[in-house]
Design an enzyme around this catalytic site. Structure first.
Site, mmCIF file in Angstrom:
data_model
loop_
_atom_site.group_PDB
_atom_site.id
_atom_site.type_symbol
_atom_site.label_atom_id
_atom_site.label_comp_id
_atom_site.label_asym_id
_atom_site.label_seq_id
_atom_site.Cartn_x
_atom_site.Cartn_y
_atom_site.Cartn_z
ATOM 1 N N TYR A 98 24.462 47.855 52.562
ATOM 2 C CA TYR A 98 22.969 48.390 52.564
ATOM 3 C C TYR A 98 22.012 47.373 52.725
ATOM 4 O O TYR A 98 20.956 47.790 53.202
ATOM 5 C CB TYR A 98 23.053 49.283 51.251
ATOM 6 N N GLU A 140 29.829 56.138 46.128
ATOM 7 C CA GLU A 140 30.799 55.703 46.946
ATOM 8 C C GLU A 140 31.716 54.927 46.008
ATOM 9 O O GLU A 140 33.209 54.769 46.077
ATOM 10 C CB GLU A 140 30.355 54.803 47.976
#
Length: 385
Positions: A98, A140
């Site tokens: 990310y 996640e």
């Protein structure tokens, strides 16, 4: 949630960023793959990059997330995030990535909006990005923790490869090592990784079309121009080893009462076939309506399986064919031709125009949007539209 400082900035700049997000995401991917070409090997789809589908999906998810934050302070768009998180988990996305995405996405934003961007605007959109990223990272991690193992990819051996209607193949796999197997829910998918002739590894998600649980059976349609389906159909044979992910996907049969409507078109029958199989195996007493649309009877990939399973529970099976045939309706599916049961839950899969049409007709017929569940193959461009 979004801070009071950032909210008016996002509200004021959302129309501009929304109008430019397609160009921004295209530039982002160019920057990302220039800096990290290895991400095209076994993670990102180069076919979806060429078609622009991935860019549309990313742009749509960012715009949908930001719009929700502005219109619904204090909440997050849970359905949007859940869908993305399941896709990410099936690809093995990890928290560190990310930061890489942030670096190149915001370089693209700064370049595209160079004439208008200010430190305040950059700070507000940075907050939006990390709100979305942090929510996805948490989801996640929860999905990974629920697996029966700690691996992203596992070797499975192809036991059989059988024709399933015109231009479709059903693959049955067995474990090729001792990795504990995560049980699949009806309607879920796995990611399948193959090595292409040029040595690049590519990944696609395929719905499990047979029994759920610990079995792995998926059915693929040969996609004109598709790299993974072509490799599976032409190069993979029984005895070969495929790398597959744990099962993911939030569009699964809900543990609730009331009628079930399964509507599909083309190869979109794969997740609905899995849900129908589970209903038949449990001998459900729920009213079940099975609706399917195809070009022709020989194109219906799972006709034998779905017909037999529908008969086991006396489900109402209705078929639409573009090529006329006795026992089927001619043309395209329409829910206006169906006597839908009250309080039904609708599970929907097929080409995007088909799903939009059927969803609209379902809402018109009185099915609440909250009881309509759809699965998208590939990048979810529904959000972008």
């Amino acid at each position: 949630m979004l801070s009071e400082k950032s909210r008016p900035v996002i509200e004021a700049t959302l129309p501009l960023v929304g109008s430019r997000i397609g160009e921004i995401t295209a530039d982002f991917y160019n920057r990302l793959f220039t800096a990290h070409p290895e991400l095209l090997d076994g993670l990102f789809s180069r076919s979806n990059q060429r078609s622009g589908e991935q860019q549309k999906a990313l742009a749509g998810s960012i715009a949908a997330f930001a719009t929700h934050l502005v219109n619904n302070p204090g909440t997050l768009p849970e359905k949007v995030l859940s869908r993305i998180a399941h896709k990410h988990a099936s690809l093995g996305i990890v928290e560190e990535q990310y930061g890489v995405v942030y670096e190149h996405l915001f370089a693209a934003i700064a370049a595209d909006l160079a004439d208008v961007i200010t430190p305040e605007i950059a700070e507000a959109w940075t907050e939006v990005y990390w709100l979305m990223a942090d929510a996805l990272i948490k989801l996640e991690k929860d999905l990974y923790a629920a697996q029966a193992n700690t691996r992203m990819w596992m070797p499975w051996r192809v036991v059989s490869k059988e024709a399933a209607g015109k231009d479709a193949m059903t693959f049955t796999l067995e474990p090729a090592d001792e990795t504990p197997i995560t049980e699949a829910k009806p309607g879920q998918y796995v990611s399948v990784k193959v090595t292409l002739p040029d040595g690049l590894r590519q990944v696609r998600q395929y719905s499990l079309s047979g029994d759920a649980g610990t079995s792995r059976i998926f059915t693929t349609k040969l996609n004109d121009g598709g790299e993974v389906s072509t490799a599976l159909h032409t190069a993979v044979e029984p005895g070969d080893i495929l790398e597959i992910s744990n099962p993911y996907g939030e569009i699964t049969l809900k543990d609730e009462a009331g009628p079930v409507v399964l509507a599909s078109a083309g190869i979109g029958c794969t997740p609905t076939a899995s849900i129908l199989r589970s209903l038949a195996d449990t001998g459900t007493d729920r009213d079940v309506v099975v609706l399917h649309a195809e070009r022709s009877m020989d194109s219906w990939a799972l006709s034998g399986q779905m017909t037999a399973d529908a008969a086991r529970i006396d489900a109402d099976l209705q078929l639409w064919l573009e090529t006329p045939q006795a026992g089927a309706k001619e043309g395209f599916m329409s829910l206006r031709e169906v006597d839908l049961p009250a309080d039904a839950s609708l599970y929907l899969c097929g080409p995007l125009p088909f799903m939009k049409k059927i969803r609209d007709e379902a809402i018109e017929a009185g099915i609440p949007a909250t009881r309509i569940h759809y699965e998208v193959f590939g990048p979810d461009v529904w959000l972008a539209n």
